[in-house]
Every structure is written in structure tokens, then in C-alpha cells.
Design a protein around this motif. Structure first.
Motif, PDB file in Angstrom:
ATOM      1  N   GLU A 192       0.792  -1.228   0.000  1.00 41.11           N
ATOM      2  CA  GLU A 192       0.000   0.000   0.000  1.00 41.11           C
ATOM      3  C   GLU A 192       0.826   1.280   0.000  1.00 41.11           C
ATOM      4  O   GLU A 192       0.331   2.327  -0.428  1.00 41.11           O
ATOM      5  N   GLU A 193       2.059   1.221   0.476  1.00 41.62           N
ATOM      6  CA  GLU A 193       2.858   2.436   0.635  1.00 41.62           C
ATOM      7  C   GLU A 193       4.036   2.460  -0.338  1.00 41.62           C
ATOM      8  O   GLU A 193       4.661   1.427  -0.597  1.00 41.62           O
ATOM      9  N   PRO A 194       4.364   3.633  -0.853  1.00 44.72           N
ATOM     10  CA  PRO A 194       5.532   3.758  -1.748  1.00 44.72           C
ATOM     11  C   PRO A 194       6.826   3.844  -0.944  1.00 44.72           C
ATOM     12  O   PRO A 194       7.321   4.933  -0.633  1.00 44.72           O
ATOM     13  N   ILE A 195       7.386   2.684  -0.573  1.00 43.18           N
ATOM     14  CA  ILE A 195       8.626   2.653   0.194  1.00 43.18           C
ATOM     15  C   ILE A 195       9.771   2.174  -0.692  1.00 43.18           C
ATOM     16  O   ILE A 195       9.564   1.492  -1.696  1.00 43.18           O
ATOM     17  N   ASP A 196      10.975   2.523  -0.291  1.00 43.32           N
ATOM     18  CA  ASP A 196      12.163   2.152  -1.060  1.00 43.32           C
ATOM     19  C   ASP A 196      12.825   0.884  -0.533  1.00 43.32           C
ATOM     20  O   ASP A 196      13.415   0.129  -1.302  1.00 43.32           O
ATOM     21  N   PHE A 197      12.760   0.675   0.793  1.00 48.77           N
ATOM     22  CA  PHE A 197      13.446  -0.446   1.444  1.00 48.77           C
ATOM     23  C   PHE A 197      12.517  -1.130   2.433  1.00 48.77           C
ATOM     24  O   PHE A 197      11.700  -0.480   3.082  1.00 48.77           O
ATOM     25  N   VAL A 198      12.694  -2.438   2.568  1.00 47.22           N
ATOM     26  CA  VAL A 198      12.122  -3.177   3.679  1.00 47.22           C
ATOM     27  C   VAL A 198      13.245  -3.958   4.337  1.00 47.22           C
ATOM     28  O   VAL A 198      14.098  -4.532   3.656  1.00 47.22           O
ATOM     29  N   GLN A 199      13.277  -3.958   5.664  1.00 44.41           N
ATOM     30  CA  GLN A 199      14.270  -4.747   6.403  1.00 44.41           C
ATOM     31  C   GLN A 199      13.533  -5.833   7.173  1.00 44.41           C
ATOM     32  O   GLN A 199      12.547  -5.558   7.867  1.00 44.41           O
ATOM     33  N   LEU A 200      14.038  -7.068   7.056  1.00 43.28           N
ATOM     34  CA  LEU A 200      13.361  -8.202   7.686  1.00 43.28           C
ATOM     35  C   LEU A 200      14.363  -9.292   8.029  1.00 43.28           C
ATOM     36  O   LEU A 200      15.502  -9.271   7.585  1.00 43.28           O
ATOM     37  N   ASN A 201      13.910 -10.243   8.835  1.00 47.36           N
ATOM     38  CA  ASN A 201      14.779 -11.364   9.215  1.00 47.36           C
ATOM     39  C   ASN A 201      14.692 -12.479   8.170  1.00 47.36           C
ATOM     40  O   ASN A 201      13.629 -12.763   7.623  1.00 47.36           O
ATOM     41  N   TYR A 202      15.838 -13.091   7.903  1.00 45.86           N
ATOM     42  CA  TYR A 202      15.907 -14.169   6.916  1.00 45.86           C
ATOM     43  C   TYR A 202      17.222 -14.900   7.130  1.00 45.86           C
ATOM     44  O   TYR A 202      18.268 -14.274   7.309  1.00 45.86           O
ATOM     45  N   SER A 203      17.168 -16.218   7.159  1.00 47.41           N
ATOM     46  CA  SER A 203      18.382 -17.004   7.342  1.00 47.41           C
ATOM     47  C   SER A 203      18.151 -18.413   6.826  1.00 47.41           C
ATOM     48  O   SER A 203      17.037 -18.770   6.436  1.00 47.41           O
ATOM     49  N   ILE A 204      19.197 -19.210   6.874  1.00 48.75           N
ATOM     50  CA  ILE A 204      19.097 -20.600   6.460  1.00 48.75           C
ATOM     51  C   ILE A 204      18.102 -21.365   7.325  1.00 48.75           C
ATOM     52  O   ILE A 204      17.509 -22.357   6.890  1.00 48.75           O
ATOM     53  N   ALA A 205      17.876 -20.895   8.546  1.00 47.82           N
ATOM     54  CA  ALA A 205      16.968 -21.571   9.467  1.00 47.82           C
ATOM     55  C   ALA A 205      15.611 -20.884   9.582  1.00 47.82           C
ATOM     56  O   ALA A 205      14.726 -21.396  10.269  1.00 47.82           O
ATOM     57  N   ALA A 206      15.441 -19.732   8.934  1.00 49.63           N
ATOM     58  CA  ALA A 206      14.183 -18.984   8.996  1.00 49.63           C
ATOM     59  C   ALA A 206      13.870 -18.464   7.599  1.00 49.63           C
ATOM     60  O   ALA A 206      14.220 -17.334   7.244  1.00 49.63           O
ATOM     61  N   ARG A 207      13.179 -19.290   6.818  1.00 53.55           N
ATOM     62  CA  ARG A 207      13.003 -19.009   5.392  1.00 53.55           C
ATOM     63  C   ARG A 207      11.589 -18.552   5.029  1.00 53.55           C
ATOM     64  O   ARG A 207      11.249 -18.468   3.844  1.00 53.55           O
ATOM     65  N   GLU A 208      10.786 -18.208   6.011  1.00 55.33           N
ATOM     66  CA  GLU A 208       9.400 -17.841   5.741  1.00 55.33           C
ATOM     67  C   GLU A 208       9.293 -16.642   4.799  1.00 55.33           C
ATOM     68  O   GLU A 208       8.341 -16.543   4.013  1.00 55.33           O
ATOM     69  N   ALA A 209      10.263 -15.733   4.835  1.00 58.50           N
ATOM     70  CA  ALA A 209      10.215 -14.550   3.968  1.00 58.50           C
ATOM     71  C   ALA A 209      10.224 -14.920   2.492  1.00 58.50           C
ATOM     72  O   ALA A 209       9.782 -14.120   1.647  1.00 58.50           O
ATOM     73  N   GLU A 210      10.702 -16.103   2.159  1.00 60.53           N
ATOM     74  CA  GLU A 210      10.750 -16.533   0.757  1.00 60.53           C
ATOM     75  C   GLU A 210       9.360 -16.738   0.173  1.00 60.53           C
ATOM     76  O   GLU A 210       9.175 -16.646  -1.045  1.00 60.53           O
ATOM     77  N   ARG A 211       8.383 -17.027   1.025  1.00 62.75           N
ATOM     78  CA  ARG A 211       7.065 -17.399   0.533  1.00 62.75           C
ATOM     79  C   ARG A 211       6.342 -16.215  -0.107  1.00 62.75           C
ATOM     80  O   ARG A 211       5.784 -16.341  -1.201  1.00 62.75           O
ATOM     81  N   ARG A 212       6.337 -15.065   0.576  1.00 63.14           N
ATOM     82  CA  ARG A 212       5.567 -13.929   0.077  1.00 63.14           C
ATOM     83  C   ARG A 212       6.364 -12.626   0.034  1.00 63.14           C
ATOM     84  O   ARG A 212       6.271 -11.875  -0.938  1.00 63.14           O
ATOM     85  N   LEU A 213       7.145 -12.351   1.069  1.00 60.31           N
ATOM     86  CA  LEU A 213       7.754 -11.026   1.166  1.00 60.31           C
ATOM     87  C   LEU A 213       8.860 -10.796   0.144  1.00 60.31           C
ATOM     88  O   LEU A 213       8.926  -9.724  -0.471  1.00 60.31           O
ATOM     89  N   LEU A 214       9.746 -11.759  -0.031  1.00 59.14           N
ATOM     90  CA  LEU A 214      10.824 -11.548  -1.001  1.00 59.14           C
ATOM     91  C   LEU A 214      10.298 -11.471  -2.434  1.00 59.14           C
ATOM     92  O   LEU A 214      10.710 -10.576  -3.190  1.00 59.14           O
TER      93      LEU A 214
END
Length: 312
Positions: A192-214
Motif C-alpha cells: 500500500e505504501e511507496p517505500i524504497d526499502f524493507v528490512q526483515l529477518n531471513y536465514s538458512i533456518a528462517a526461510r518464511e520470507a521466501e514465501r511472500r515477502l521476497l
């Protein structure tokens, strides 16, 4: 042993096209010189940033008046000399902003760094004061990236950041969080918002960001900063006492940290990862992940499978 063949076979095939290799070496008059660190493009501007940045949570929270700063000065010097530019901080991190600003000024590199920090408060006036203070501590008239820390008072702070962006006092607008429980809200803001960057957690043991956010970041043209690449150190505890596997050399990695970081930066949506350390040797290690061969899609999955089997 059969599971270890694909990485080596793929690696051999890719090595056969030497011109396609990333950052092995270039020949010039006088001998060999390593290629620069890998960089990724900020979608909204075309600016290129080194893929390995530096976080400052805990590691740089040292009282400048009482601590021995030589060690942290060496951390920052190693970071800069090995191609690092993006430094992430926050008013939440105690002395970190002040210390980074002081050491960068002593090293004479203030204007060459990409300062990313955050606003972490409620109310317009409090947010304005906090952003003013951050700029003073960094000895900069303009902050490269201002992020709403953990989405606190989001609408108010985004409005203030955008106003400063229009005034030329901030270059990029961003949002952050460090927990998977916030992904739904991160996704909403990204849509919804015009942003330039998003910062989030992601690692070999926490891959949930791959599903939708990335994937969403790629679709929307949003740069991604990754925090918690080592899961607060728990990944190192999981491999303590275990030798780095021989197949790590196929990916030009010498250490566990480099394997973990290369997994992250080889995702095409990731712009920069920000491991933190107060140890110059560990900084050298982290920066090493930004050079050399980056695994492709199939190799990433094989790497993930192998590391997860080791980590448990």
C-alpha cells in the motif's frame, strides 16, 4: 556421498565458462587483483550497494567515554577497506549511532558510507527530534535511509520521513521488523505504501520470507535489507565443534559464516545483509562472503538442504 555430487558437478560446469565467474580475479599490467565485492541495485534509483553491510545492535553499543574503541575502530576499518558501505543502526541501540559517527569521522570515511538508521518513537515532534539527533551523531546533513523501526507509529513517522525526503534531508524511505509475526503487516505496507526499502529477518533456518515477502519486494521494486542472518548466534552454536564441510570450497567459502551469508545474498531479492560483530577477524570473515562464486537457484536449495541437515 551421493548428495554431495550436485554442487561439485554444477560448480565444474560453471567454472568452464571462466568469463561468467563473479569476482575471482582480473589480470592487469603488473599482476592479479581481486575483483570488487558483489553489489546489488536499489530498484527505485539504480544505485548499487555492496551486498555485505554491517549491523550495530549490541556490537557498537559502547560508551565512547569509557570503552576502548580501538577494537571497534578496526572493525569499521576492515569493513570499509574490504568494500563495505551500508551501516545500519537505530536510536534503540544505545551508543551505536554516536560511536559509528565518531569512528567514521576519525577514519575520514563519513561521506563515503551509506548510513541507514531508524525512527523509534511515537508522535511527530518526538520523531523529528530523534531524526535530527541521528543526523548530528553521524555528522551528516542527509541520512541515506530512514526506516520506521518495527513499524512503531507507522503513519506519523512515514509522513515525517517523506517530508524530509522532499527537503533533501533523507534519500530513501524504509520499514523494518525482525519477527515473522509481523510479516502480515509488513506485506500490507509493502503493497500500500511507496517505500524504497524493507528490512526483515531471513536465514538458512528462517526461510518464511521466501514465501511472500521476497517475491513481493521483487514485484514492487523494493530493496531488501536482511537482519539476523545468524539467528542471534544460535546457528553458530549449532555447528560448534563441527568442521566446515569440504564441499564449501565449491562455493568459495572457508567458514560457516560465509556459507550462511552466501545463502542469503544469492537470493535475487536480497540487496544487502547486515551481520554485526565487534571482532575485526569476524568482520574479515563476514566480508569474505561478498566475493567469489554465488550459488544459483538449484545450488541454493542443495546448500540449504545440506546446512539444515548439519544444523538439525
Amino acid at each position: 556421498h551421493q548428495r554431495q555430487a550436485p554442487l561439485r558437478q554444477d560448480r565444474r560446469r560453471f567454472l568452464s565458462g571462466a568469463a561468467a565467474l563473479c569476482a575471482l580475479a582480473v589480470t592487469r599490467a603488473g599482476g592479479q587483483e581481486p575483483k570488487p565485492i558483489h553489489r546489488r541495485t536499489v530498484p527505485g534509483s539504480g544505485e548499487q550497494l555492496p551486498v555485505i553491510g554491517m549491523g550495530t545492535w549490541r556490537s557498537f553499543d559502547v560508551d565512547p567515554a569509557s570503552g576502548d574503541l580501538n577494537r571497534l575502530r578496526e572493525v569499521l576499518r576492515e569493513f570499509y577497506q574490504r568494500g563495505g558501505r551500508v551501516i545500519d543502526s537505530s536510536p534503540m541501540y544505545g551508543y551505536s549511532e554516536a560511536l559509528v559517527g565518531t569512528l567514521a569521522r576519525r577514519l575520514g570515511i563519513t561521506d563515503e558510507l551509506f548510513f541507514a538508521t531508524k525512527v523509534w518513537t511515537r508522535g511527530k515532534q518526538a520523531g523529528e527530534r530523534q531524526m535530527d539527533t541521528s543526523a548530528k551523531l553521524f555528522h551528516r546533513d542527509r541520512i541515506d535511509l530512514m526506516q520506521v523501526h518495527n513499524l512503531v507509529d507507522l503513519d506519523t513517522q512515514l509522513e515525517s520521513i517523506r517530508s524530509r525526503q522532499q527537503q533533501g534531508r533523507i534519500r530513501y524511505v524504509g520499514i523494518t521488523h525482525y519477527q515473522q509475526s509481523a510479516y502480515a503487516e509488513l506485506e500490507r505496507v509493502m503493497r500500500e505504501e511507496p517505500i524504497d526499502f524493507v528490512q526483515l529477518n531471513y536465514s538458512i533456518a528462517a526461510r518464511e520470507a521466501e514465501r511472500r515477502l521476497l517475491p513481493l519486494a521483487q514485484d514492487k521494486g523494493i530493496a531488501v535489507i536482511v537482519n539476523q542472518p545468524f539467528e542471534g548466534g544460535s546457528l553458530f552454536r549449532a555447528v560448534k565443534g563441527k568442521a566446515v564441510p569440504a564441499w564449501a570450497s565449491d562455493l568459495e567459502c572457508r567458514t560457516w559464516a560465509q556459507l550462511m551469508l552466501k545463502f542469503i545474498i544469492s537470493h535475487p531479492a536480497v540487496t544487502v545483509v547486515i551481520p554485526g560483530t565487534s571482532n575485526p577477524v569476524h568482520m574479515q570473515d563476514n566480508m569474505g562472503a561478498g566475493f567469489g562464486y554465488l550459488p544459483r537457484a538449484a545450488e541454493r536449495e542443495e546448500l540449504a538442504t545440506r546446512l539444515q541437515q548439519i544444523i538439525g
